[in-house]
Design a protein around this motif. Structure first.
Motif, PDB file in Angstrom:
ATOM      1  N   TYR A   1       0.839  -1.201   0.000  1.00 46.92           N
ATOM      2  CA  TYR A   1       0.000   0.000   0.000  1.00 46.92           C
ATOM      3  C   TYR A   1       0.876   1.255   0.000  1.00 46.92           C
ATOM      4  O   TYR A   1       0.609   2.220  -0.727  1.00 46.92           O
ATOM      5  N   GLY A   2       1.933   1.244   0.822  1.00 54.06           N
ATOM      6  CA  GLY A   2       2.826   2.398   0.892  1.00 54.06           C
ATOM      7  C   GLY A   2       3.510   2.676  -0.432  1.00 54.06           C
ATOM      8  O   GLY A   2       3.658   3.834  -0.846  1.00 54.06           O
ATOM      9  N   LEU A   3       3.937   1.610  -1.114  1.00 54.04           N
ATOM     10  CA  LEU A   3       4.557   1.789  -2.431  1.00 54.04           C
ATOM     11  C   LEU A   3       3.563   2.376  -3.429  1.00 54.04           C
ATOM     12  O   LEU A   3       3.915   3.216  -4.262  1.00 54.04           O
ATOM     13  N   GLY A   4       2.299   1.930  -3.322  1.00 50.51           N
ATOM     14  CA  GLY A   4       1.267   2.482  -4.197  1.00 50.51           C
ATOM     15  C   GLY A   4       1.053   3.962  -3.951  1.00 50.51           C
ATOM     16  O   GLY A   4       0.853   4.743  -4.894  1.00 50.51           O
TER      17      GLY A   4
ATOM     18  N   ARG B   1       1.444   9.543  -5.683  1.00 47.44           N
ATOM     19  CA  ARG B   1       1.848  10.921  -5.406  1.00 47.44           C
ATOM     20  C   ARG B   1       2.923  11.377  -6.398  1.00 47.44           C
ATOM     21  O   ARG B   1       2.884  12.496  -6.912  1.00 47.44           O
ATOM     22  N   GLY B   2       3.890  10.482  -6.674  1.00 45.46           N
ATOM     23  CA  GLY B   2       4.954  10.844  -7.592  1.00 45.46           C
ATOM     24  C   GLY B   2       4.457  11.133  -8.995  1.00 45.46           C
ATOM     25  O   GLY B   2       5.016  11.961  -9.707  1.00 45.46           O
ATOM     26  N   PHE B   3       3.370  10.461  -9.384  1.00 39.56           N
ATOM     27  CA  PHE B   3       2.800  10.652 -10.712  1.00 39.56           C
ATOM     28  C   PHE B   3       2.425  12.110 -10.937  1.00 39.56           C
ATOM     29  O   PHE B   3       2.617  12.650 -12.034  1.00 39.56           O
ATOM     30  N   TYR B   4       1.919  12.759  -9.887  1.00 41.00           N
ATOM     31  CA  TYR B   4       1.511  14.154 -10.016  1.00 41.00           C
ATOM     32  C   TYR B   4       2.630  15.119  -9.645  1.00 41.00           C
ATOM     33  O   TYR B   4       2.721  16.222 -10.185  1.00 41.00           O
ATOM     34  N   GLU B   5       3.520  14.722  -8.713  1.00 40.59           N
ATOM     35  CA  GLU B   5       4.573  15.632  -8.289  1.00 40.59           C
ATOM     36  C   GLU B   5       5.681  15.772  -9.321  1.00 40.59           C
ATOM     37  O   GLU B   5       6.467  16.705  -9.268  1.00 40.59           O
TER      38      GLU B   5
ATOM     39  N   LEU C   1       4.720  15.849 -14.780  1.00 42.51           N
ATOM     40  CA  LEU C   1       4.352  15.324 -16.096  1.00 42.51           C
ATOM     41  C   LEU C   1       2.837  15.366 -16.260  1.00 42.51           C
ATOM     42  O   LEU C   1       2.317  15.607 -17.352  1.00 42.51           O
ATOM     43  N   THR C   2       2.142  15.105 -15.156  1.00 46.14           N
ATOM     44  CA  THR C   2       0.689  15.262 -15.105  1.00 46.14           C
ATOM     45  C   THR C   2       0.369  16.054 -13.835  1.00 46.14           C
ATOM     46  O   THR C   2       0.022  15.485 -12.798  1.00 46.14           O
ATOM     47  N   PRO C   3       0.536  17.376 -13.856  1.00 46.22           N
ATOM     48  CA  PRO C   3       0.368  18.167 -12.638  1.00 46.22           C
ATOM     49  C   PRO C   3      -1.083  18.204 -12.177  1.00 46.22           C
ATOM     50  O   PRO C   3      -2.008  18.012 -12.978  1.00 46.22           O
ATOM     51  N   PRO C   4      -1.304  18.426 -10.882  1.00 47.37           N
ATOM     52  CA  PRO C   4      -2.677  18.567 -10.381  1.00 47.37           C
ATOM     53  C   PRO C   4      -3.405  19.707 -11.097  1.00 47.37           C
ATOM     54  O   PRO C   4      -2.796  20.717 -11.468  1.00 47.37           O
ATOM     55  N   CYS C   5      -4.674  19.533 -11.298  1.00 47.22           N
ATOM     56  CA  CYS C   5      -5.483  20.540 -11.996  1.00 47.22           C
ATOM     57  C   CYS C   5      -5.795  21.688 -11.046  1.00 47.22           C
ATOM     58  O   CYS C   5      -6.288  21.483  -9.944  1.00 47.22           O
ATOM     59  N   ARG C   6      -5.526  22.891 -11.473  1.00 49.40           N
ATOM     60  CA  ARG C   6      -5.827  24.091 -10.685  1.00 49.40           C
ATOM     61  C   ARG C   6      -7.107  24.720 -11.211  1.00 49.40           C
ATOM     62  O   ARG C   6      -7.191  25.083 -12.392  1.00 49.40           O
TER      63      ARG C   6
ATOM     64  N   HIS D   1      -6.299  13.249  -2.271  1.00 48.30           N
ATOM     65  CA  HIS D   1      -6.775  13.376  -3.654  1.00 48.30           C
ATOM     66  C   HIS D   1      -5.749  14.195  -4.436  1.00 48.30           C
ATOM     67  O   HIS D   1      -5.732  15.419  -4.380  1.00 48.30           O
ATOM     68  N   TRP D   2      -4.892  13.512  -5.182  1.00 47.41           N
ATOM     69  CA  TRP D   2      -3.746  14.176  -5.799  1.00 47.41           C
ATOM     70  C   TRP D   2      -4.112  14.959  -7.052  1.00 47.41           C
ATOM     71  O   TRP D   2      -3.410  15.909  -7.417  1.00 47.41           O
ATOM     72  N   ARG D   3      -5.163  14.586  -7.738  1.00 45.00           N
ATOM     73  CA  ARG D   3      -5.424  15.158  -9.060  1.00 45.00           C
ATOM     74  C   ARG D   3      -5.825  16.630  -9.002  1.00 45.00           C
ATOM     75  O   ARG D   3      -5.577  17.377  -9.955  1.00 45.00           O
ATOM     76  N   LEU D   4      -6.444  17.053  -7.903  1.00 42.71           N
ATOM     77  CA  LEU D   4      -6.944  18.418  -7.793  1.00 42.71           C
ATOM     78  C   LEU D   4      -6.016  19.250  -6.903  1.00 42.71           C
ATOM     79  O   LEU D   4      -5.743  18.884  -5.756  1.00 42.71           O
ATOM     80  N   HIS D   5      -5.553  20.364  -7.419  1.00 45.99           N
ATOM     81  CA  HIS D   5      -4.719  21.281  -6.638  1.00 45.99           C
ATOM     82  C   HIS D   5      -5.539  21.893  -5.501  1.00 45.99           C
ATOM     83  O   HIS D   5      -6.692  22.289  -5.697  1.00 45.99           O
ATOM     84  N   ARG D   6      -4.940  21.954  -4.330  1.00 45.72           N
ATOM     85  CA  ARG D   6      -5.582  22.604  -3.189  1.00 45.72           C
ATOM     86  C   ARG D   6      -4.800  23.848  -2.785  1.00 45.72           C
ATOM     87  O   ARG D   6      -3.570  23.832  -2.763  1.00 45.72           O
TER      88      ARG D   6
END
Length: 338
Positions: free
Chosen positions: A32-35, A40-44, A47-52, A141-146
């Motif tokens: 689970y931790g690796l997932g 998180r790395g996918f968005y950080e 390459l695919t940044p969180p949507c603002r 929720h990584w996809r949406l910028h907060r």
């Protein structure tokens, strides 16, 4: 299966069997931790940044699996922000089906947009006139910028048993608090919040930290909705029914009113009640001469229609008290000017 998994996570058996179960759960926790790291790395990586979005987003989340009071806090803040001229909307996934109904009852007139795609939900809320978005359960929720991450920690058990799911109740490592701009230590009336506050300051010194507590406020007859003061049930023999993440907190608050619990039934969070389960509870209450079954609003909206055969149902309502609430609201409102 869900009940078995919860028991294994919270109280695995002793001896060799328990050791095997714990080892298996620990292996799953590593996976689970690796997932988490991958997600998180996918968005950080950008390459695919969180949507603002075009309006500020405030996340209300936690580190552990349920029970910290995210939904009541979201409703409380939405009402308070609206009273100060903001046009908030609440975004949530709607897991379990009860939370949207609860939010609409706790914050009438506030738009509640439900959907797994929070970006689409946020855009819909903005198109409807919202100028501030509250993301219920959005810390992971990584996809949406907060624009602001609020994290709620239970004063009595802020980090569960210290293990990630499914070995424990942590949804992220404790170090994730470094992303938090605001930390609210909830249920501060049930345990001393000072040790939790000290630990948070070690991890995230720049976070604004406060406390919150719940106070019983009234009872309502369900489903009629007739409101009664707390004194109406004082001294009454009651049955207690809950299917929430922290039933002990509910039971403690109700007992503080002065009712006399004679029957108690606990179910897992978001439990879909079956008529036969409620019939058994009603029968037990009649045998114990209980006049009422007291439950939470979150449970009440999941109760199937039907007769309780002479046992009345009351929903226990609570109010939230936040230390330094005016400053917290100002911090949120100031985001609209960015």
């Amino acid at each position: 299966m869900k009940a078995w998994g919860y028991r294994m996570m919270t109280a695995p058996p002793a001896g060799v069997v328990g050791s095997v179960v714990r080892a298996g759960l620990q292996a799953l926790s590593w996976g689970y931790g690796l997932g988490l790291l991958a997600a998180r790395g996918f968005y950080e990586t950008r390459l695919t940044p969180p949507c603002r979005l075009s309006r500020p987003v405030v996340s209300i989340g936690n580190l552990t699996w349920g029970g910290t009071g995210k939904t009541p806090l979201a409703a409380h803040l939405a009402r308070a922000l609206q009273s100060r001229g903001a046009r908030p909307a609440i975004l949530l996934r709607g897991y379990g089906g009860d939370e949207p109904a609860v939010l609409r009852m706790l914050a009438p007139g506030i738009p509640v947009v439900v959907g797994a795609d929070r970006v689409t939900a946020g855009r819909a809320a903005i198109a409807g006139g919202a100028d501030l978005l509250l993301l219920d359960d959005g810390f992971q929720h990584w996809r949406l910028h907060r624009d602001l991450d609020m994290v709620l920690l239970d004063a009595a058990a802020p980090f569960g048993n210290g293990h990630l799911l499914p070995r424990g109740s942590l949804r992220e490592p404790i170090g994730a608090l470094r992303r938090a701009g605001v930390v609210v230590v909830t249920k501060a009336d049930a345990a001393d919040p000072a040790p939790v506050i000290a630990r948070v300051k070690e991890i995230q010194p720049s976070a604004w930290i406060t406390t919150a507590r719940y106070r019983p406020s009234a009872f309502t007859d369900w489903p009629a909705g007739t409101k009664y003061p707390l004194e109406h049930l004082r001294g009454a023999r009651v049955g207690l029914l809950s299917g929430i993440a922290d039933p002990s907190s509910f039971e403690r608050l109700v007992a503080a009113v002065g009712v006399v619990p004679v029957v108690t039934r606990r179910f897992l969070d978001h439990h879909p009640y079956r008529p036969e389960e409620l019939a058994e509870l009603a029968d037990a209450c009649r045998r114990a001469q209980a006049e009422w079954i007291v439950t939470t609003l979150k449970d009440a909206v999941r109760l199937p229609p039907g007769s309780w055969a002479g046992v009345r149902v009351a929903v226990a309502h609570v109010t939230m008290e936040i230390a330094g609430e005016a400053e917290l609201l100002q911090r949120i409102l100031s985001l609209r000017g960015r």
